[in-house]
Write an enzyme that holds these catalytic residues in place. Structure first.
Site, PDB file in Angstrom:
ATOM      1  N   VAL A 160     -65.471 -46.657 -16.415  1.00  0.00           N
ATOM      2  CA  VAL A 160     -66.069 -47.976 -16.576  1.00  0.00           C
ATOM      3  C   VAL A 160     -66.148 -48.238 -18.069  1.00  0.00           C
ATOM      4  O   VAL A 160     -66.462 -47.329 -18.847  1.00  0.00           O
ATOM      5  CB  VAL A 160     -67.496 -48.024 -15.964  1.00  0.00           C
ATOM      6  N   CYS A 161     -65.813 -49.487 -18.476  1.00  0.00           N
ATOM      7  CA  CYS A 161     -66.041 -49.901 -19.866  1.00  0.00           C
ATOM      8  C   CYS A 161     -65.263 -48.993 -20.818  1.00  0.00           C
ATOM      9  O   CYS A 161     -64.105 -48.649 -20.552  1.00  0.00           O
ATOM     10  CB  CYS A 161     -67.551 -49.861 -20.096  1.00  0.00           C
ATOM     11  N   SER A 162     -65.873 -48.568 -21.918  1.00  0.00           N
ATOM     12  CA  SER A 162     -65.166 -47.751 -22.904  1.00  0.00           C
ATOM     13  C   SER A 162     -64.933 -46.317 -22.435  1.00  0.00           C
ATOM     14  O   SER A 162     -64.373 -45.506 -23.183  1.00  0.00           O
ATOM     15  CB  SER A 162     -65.923 -47.760 -24.241  1.00  0.00           C
TER      16      SER A 162
END
Lengths: 249, 249
Positions: free
Chosen positions: B147-149
């Protein structure tokens, strides 16, 4: 060379990260409600607030961490305290354990208070220690919030009597049964009744949290937080795709 | 009378709760993809899986607890383990501490693996212990998610080489810089590349988790979970309202 390049990029990222972190802290004074919104009630201007989020065994994870994500990204403007009957690890419905920073007894003064829902609600409805603590704290708190079946607990404590409120749509009747003097709203993403703000089930807590940020810190701040979390904010509290008939319909 | 009434209602609620909990466990066999979806790739049928969610200092709360809410509601079909370099409490970016159930060393065999993002990503990009552990586990894991970075970490570990992947849109370049051999997708809510599934920023992880549930347990199960959490699932992975130009555009 690759190493230097990576370090340079890390530096750029750190600066960007600092700007990102700082942005919500500086972007929006409380009066920036440039898009008039009937649901926004201006409240007292404060530089910093403390929110207490109540934990109890078998709380619903997203009821807590949806609002905690939004409010926690306000930086120095919002100190977050996880509070429970006893400090220490507490297991959610879904399993993961989280740490309560303090007990009811040791809890610092609070500006905001949030009660989540979850299957643990059923036991907490009969937990006098929680109900008494909520009653004692509510009168000293700017806004008391709930997510999901958390409003059943607030209703049982008598804290929603005469107020408009909502709850999880699958178990709406449970909330209704705890508060016969409450004006229950069956179709609402959240309901703002001044110092009581209640949301529908689970993920609706994220929309409610953004609304509370908008009310306290302005529209632009709320929009920055929604954008930063890539969240499509449901801005209309009256639009409720999960509303369904209940016994009393 | 009031007491009896309350207890009767509690019993009704308990039964209803049992039905709610049981519903996703029985409702949908893996083949129930009654609405054909090009993004759904049928995978091995299993009665029970274990997911390991990686925690590190300054992880983003919702990156973890969005997917944990969805996957955690699969009941006995999904055991969830929070894993970190060392077991014990770990503080998120937003402050709240959560408990890592086990260390990398003690972590049980995993079917699924999820790496969240957050500001802590920057340090973890240089954490050889984490990168080595991810490399060792990825080859034995049905699906590795981020998820995300978190995708920057997977890319740095070389686990996305030659694959299609996405990341947080505010710091997309950070991910790109970690994986020059990755086919980065700039406009996507999530990207499914078989045994690698990566999502955009923060709340996109909820949509990705629902997609993975759909892939593993069928559409009806995913819909039940979304409905139960009153979450409006963004079902089209290619629709990304947060996509924005990057350096390499």
């Amino acid at each position: 060379m690759d190493y230097i390049c990576r370090n340079a990029l890390s530096l750029i990222f750190l600066v960007a990260a600092a700007i990102w972190t700082a942005a919500p802290l500086t972007a929006a004074p409380p009066q920036d409600t440039d898009k008039p919104n009937a649901h926004v009630v201006p409240t007292e201007q404060k530089d910093s607030r403390t929110i207490g989020i109540v934990l109890y065994p078998k709380f619903e994870l997203l009821d807590v961490y949806g609002p905690a994500e939004i409010l926690g990204n306000l930086g120095s403007r919002m100190k977050m305290v996880m509070v429970a009957q006893k400090a220490g690890p507490i297991a959610s419905v879904q399993g993961p354990q989280v740490v309560a920073d303090c007990s009811f007894e040791d809890c610092p003064p609070l500006d905001l208070l949030l009660v989540p829902g979850g299957f643990g609600t059923l036991s907490e409805l009969n937990n006098a220690a929680l109900l008494d603590w909520l009653r004692a704290r509510a009168s000293k708190t700017e806004i008391v919030m709930s997510v999901c079946s958390g409003s059943a607990i607030l209703a049982k404590a008598g804290l929603l009597d005469g107020r408009r409120a909502t709850s999880n749509k699958r178990f709406f009747q449970l909330a209704v049964d705890q508060g016969p003097k409450v004006q229950w709203v069956k179709e609402a993403r959240w309901v703002d009744d001044g110092d009581r703000v209640t949301s529908s089930g689970v993920s609706a807590g994220i929309d409610m949290a953004l609304h509370v940020v908008e009310r306290l810190y302005g529209t632009k701040t709320a929009e920055l937080l929604a954008d930063g979390t890539e969240y499509q904010w449901h801005r209309d509290a009256t639009k409720d795709p999960f509303a369904r008939p209940t016994k009393s319909n």
